[in-house]
Scaffold this motif. Structure first.
Motif, short mmCIF file in Angstrom:
data_model
loop_
_atom_site.label_atom_id
_atom_site.label_comp_id
_atom_site.label_asym_id
_atom_site.label_seq_id
_atom_site.Cartn_x
_atom_site.Cartn_y
_atom_site.Cartn_z
N PRO A 52 0.81 -1.29 -0.09
CA PRO A 52 0.00 -0.04 0.02
C PRO A 52 0.98 1.42 -0.16
O PRO A 52 1.88 1.35 0.77
N VAL A 55 -1.25 8.01 0.47
CA VAL A 55 -1.24 9.37 -0.11
C VAL A 55 -1.48 10.39 0.55
O VAL A 55 -2.20 10.64 1.73
N THR A 57 -2.80 14.15 2.03
CA THR A 57 -4.01 14.75 1.93
C THR A 57 -3.73 16.03 2.38
O THR A 57 -2.88 16.47 3.09
N ARG A 65 -8.22 8.94 6.79
CA ARG A 65 -6.90 8.25 6.18
C ARG A 65 -7.38 7.93 4.57
O ARG A 65 -8.49 7.44 4.31
N VAL A 66 -6.31 8.36 3.82
CA VAL A 66 -6.44 8.07 2.49
C VAL A 66 -5.11 7.25 1.82
O VAL A 66 -4.12 7.69 2.30
N TRP A 67 -5.34 6.21 1.17
CA TRP A 67 -4.28 5.58 0.80
C TRP A 67 -4.74 4.85 -0.33
O TRP A 67 -5.81 4.44 -0.81
N ASN A 68 -3.63 4.42 -1.46
CA ASN A 68 -3.65 3.61 -2.42
C ASN A 68 -3.00 2.13 -2.19
O ASN A 68 -2.02 2.06 -1.83
N ASP A 69 -3.91 1.09 -2.46
CA ASP A 69 -3.51 -0.11 -2.17
C ASP A 69 -2.98 -0.86 -3.61
O ASP A 69 -2.73 -2.02 -3.73
N GLY A 72 -6.84 0.93 -6.12
CA GLY A 72 -7.61 2.00 -6.15
C GLY A 72 -7.61 2.67 -4.94
O GLY A 72 -6.76 2.33 -4.00
N THR A 73 -8.03 4.02 -4.96
CA THR A 73 -7.69 4.88 -3.90
C THR A 73 -8.76 4.43 -2.73
O THR A 73 -10.00 4.33 -3.21
N ILE A 74 -8.53 4.47 -1.40
CA ILE A 74 -9.14 3.97 -0.30
C ILE A 74 -9.34 5.14 0.40
O ILE A 74 -8.17 5.78 1.04
N ILE A 75 -10.57 5.80 0.98
CA ILE A 75 -10.93 6.75 1.82
C ILE A 75 -11.43 6.20 3.00
O ILE A 75 -12.58 5.88 2.87
#
Length: 77
Positions: A52, A55, A57, A65-69, A72-75
């Protein structure tokens, strides 16, 4: 005649036992080989799995929390 018959019966019994032992050994080798292939495939697929990527913010709430696995981007609100 009786001695020849008992010799052939004993020889065929030994041959049957030898064939059964060879069959068991070959099944064991095949099973161990299949397990080795599966474990290597699992090891390789675990290494190829993307990690992961966090990302950053800007100007948003700190508890979100926002991250890219990699898919796709997970918020996470």
């Amino acid at each position: 005649m009786q001695g020849i018959r008992s010799f052939f019966i004993a020889a065929s019994g030994i041959a049957i036992l030898a064939m059964a032992a060879l069959f068991t050994a070959s099944l064991t080798v095949a099973f161990v080989g299949a397990l080795a292939v599966l474990s290597l495939a699992r090891l390789v697929s675990a290494r190829l799995k993307p990690a992961p990527i966090p990302v950053k913010t800007r100007g948003q709430q700190r508890d979100m929390r926002v991250w890219n696995d990699g898919k796709g981007t997970i918020i996470d609100l």
